[in-house]
Design an enzyme around this catalytic site. Structure first.
Site, mmCIF file in Angstrom:
data_model
loop_
_atom_site.group_PDB
_atom_site.id
_atom_site.type_symbol
_atom_site.label_atom_id
_atom_site.label_comp_id
_atom_site.label_asym_id
_atom_site.label_seq_id
_atom_site.Cartn_x
_atom_site.Cartn_y
_atom_site.Cartn_z
ATOM 1 N N GLU A 217 -12.906 11.751 -8.367
ATOM 2 C CA GLU A 217 -12.337 11.414 -7.045
ATOM 3 C C GLU A 217 -11.960 9.985 -6.521
ATOM 4 O OE1 GLU A 217 -12.738 10.673 -2.823
ATOM 5 O OE2 GLU A 217 -13.846 9.464 -4.462
ATOM 6 N N ASP A 240 -18.625 13.909 1.961
ATOM 7 C CA ASP A 240 -18.427 12.776 1.140
ATOM 8 C C ASP A 240 -19.164 11.577 2.253
ATOM 9 O OD1 ASP A 240 -17.458 10.512 -0.264
ATOM 10 O OD2 ASP A 240 -15.630 11.567 -0.780
#
Length: 382
Positions: A217, A240
């Site tokens: 990511e 997140d």
């Protein structure tokens, strides 16, 4: 009456082990093994891909598929250049911060094992205040105690070796979790805890659940981009971290206001599907889960974007964990927020109805009411 904690001794032991393990972008597999080992009792099967994304699946035969997702990688450095006198210059692997590097200890990962080093920095006595240099990629370097390039190479260090910080997990003031890589191994931890709750509470989902721990990511949402084409989900709830904007030198006028301890952060952004977001908000309100709101401009900058814009469009939403000091070795989150993110994802899953399209052009279906859980019977005394 005190609220019962979602986290238990086993889950906190897993969290510490999972955080302390190094899993830099492109080298996530050892961390994924730890994660999968913990998740194994709570899922029916696993999916893994070529680059290391791991997915625990509940109800793999179901046609309607829901993803809950975090990412497994942490920022790091690469060895870029070794000088003749044995000093090592670096480049970033993800958004590593040059400002915090100086005087930090590092682990250089080689085929021979870990080689320790330090980011050196000139003593204050040797620096002139009026002409003092700030740390930059051009002037920070690692010292591994060698005098020549040949010595460095004999240790197993070469261009391309990945470098991490050794800083480990600890707790401040009883309820603040501190470590490097909370961004975003906290996400992997929280979705694993959702799977545990579903199993322990004997909840039956009428859809397939894909508990997804994506890789890469930090360098552009690459792991999510790959795995979404494998899963082909109908819905994705991504978790997140986001910034606590109440610490010094952060401008709320541009960054918004979010704070650790005030609850999960629900995002507004073009990639966030509005009806799915409203399901999250309705769930939070019904279940009295505290939450905050955050607006993004063009993109969320998280794996939400990768899921949303894949496979012709996937209904996606983002629940963030507020965090202080992002991309440092002392990232900090509040235990209450961790538990509330877990609870919000868990309760939202119970509210999702199989076959829901979240279409703006169809009348929304009523959310599924969670069935009352059977009371556990007291164990007979021996």
């Amino acid at each position: 009456m005190a609220k019962k904690s979602i986290l238990n001794k086993k889950s906190l032991t897993f969290l510490e082990k999972y955080l302390n393990n190094a899993a830099p972008t492109g080298y996530e597999w050892e961390g994924q093994k730890i994660w999968m080992d913990y998740l194994k009792p709570y899922v029916d099967e696993f999916i893994t891909d070529t680059y290391g994304t791991a997915v625990g699946v509940i109800n793999p035969k179901a046609t309607y598929k829901v993803v809950i997702e975090g990412h497994a990688d942490e920022i790091s450095w690469y060895v870029n250049y070794i000088t003749d006198n044995g000093l090592i210059y670096v480049i970033r692997n993800g958004g590593s911060d040059h400002q915090i590097a100086t005087s930090k200890r590092v682990n250089i990962h080689t085929k021979k094992g870990i080689v320790q080093g330090v980011f050196g920095w000139p003593a204050i006595h040797t620096r002139k205040g009026s002409k003092e240099q700030a740390p930059t990629l051009e002037n920070i370097c690692i010292d591994v105690g060698c005098n020549t390039k040949e010595e460095v190479l004999k240790l197993g260090v070469h261009v391309g070796c990945v470098i991490t910080y050794p800083d480990e997990f600890f707790i401040l003031n009883k309820d603040k979790f501190v470590c490097r890589a909370l961004d975003n191994r906290m996400g992997g931890f929280m979705i694993a805890e959702v799977a545990r709750l579903l199993k322990e509470n004997k909840d039956k989902l009428d859809f397939g659940l894909y508990i997804t721990n994506s890789v890469q990511e930090e360098i552009g949402l690459r792991g999510a981009e790959m795995i979404t084409h494998t899963i082909k989900p109908d819905v994705a709830i991504v978790t997140d971290v986001c910034h606590d904007t109440t610490t010094p030198m952060i401008e709320k006028k541009t960054q918004g206001e979010t704070k650790i301890g005030d609850g999960p952060v629900i995002s507004y952004a073009p990639a966030v599907q509005n009806r799915l977001r409203e399901l999250l908000i309705d769930t939070a309100e019904k279940k009295k889960i505290p939450f905050q709101r955050m607006a993004s401009s063009r993109m969320t900058g998280t794996d939400t974007d990768a899921f949303a814009y894949s496979n012709g469009g996937v209904a996606s939403a983002l629940i963030s964990l507020p965090l202080r000091y992002m991309h440092t070795t002392v990232e900090m989150v509040h235990r209450d927020d961790v538990e509330n993110v877990i609870n919000l994802i868990y309760e939202s899953l119970l509210a999702i109805k199989s076959g829901e399209t979240f279409s703006y052009f169809e009348k929304p279906k009523p959310t599924t009411k969670a069935k009352p859980r059977p009371k556990s019977k007291p164990k007979a005394k021996k």
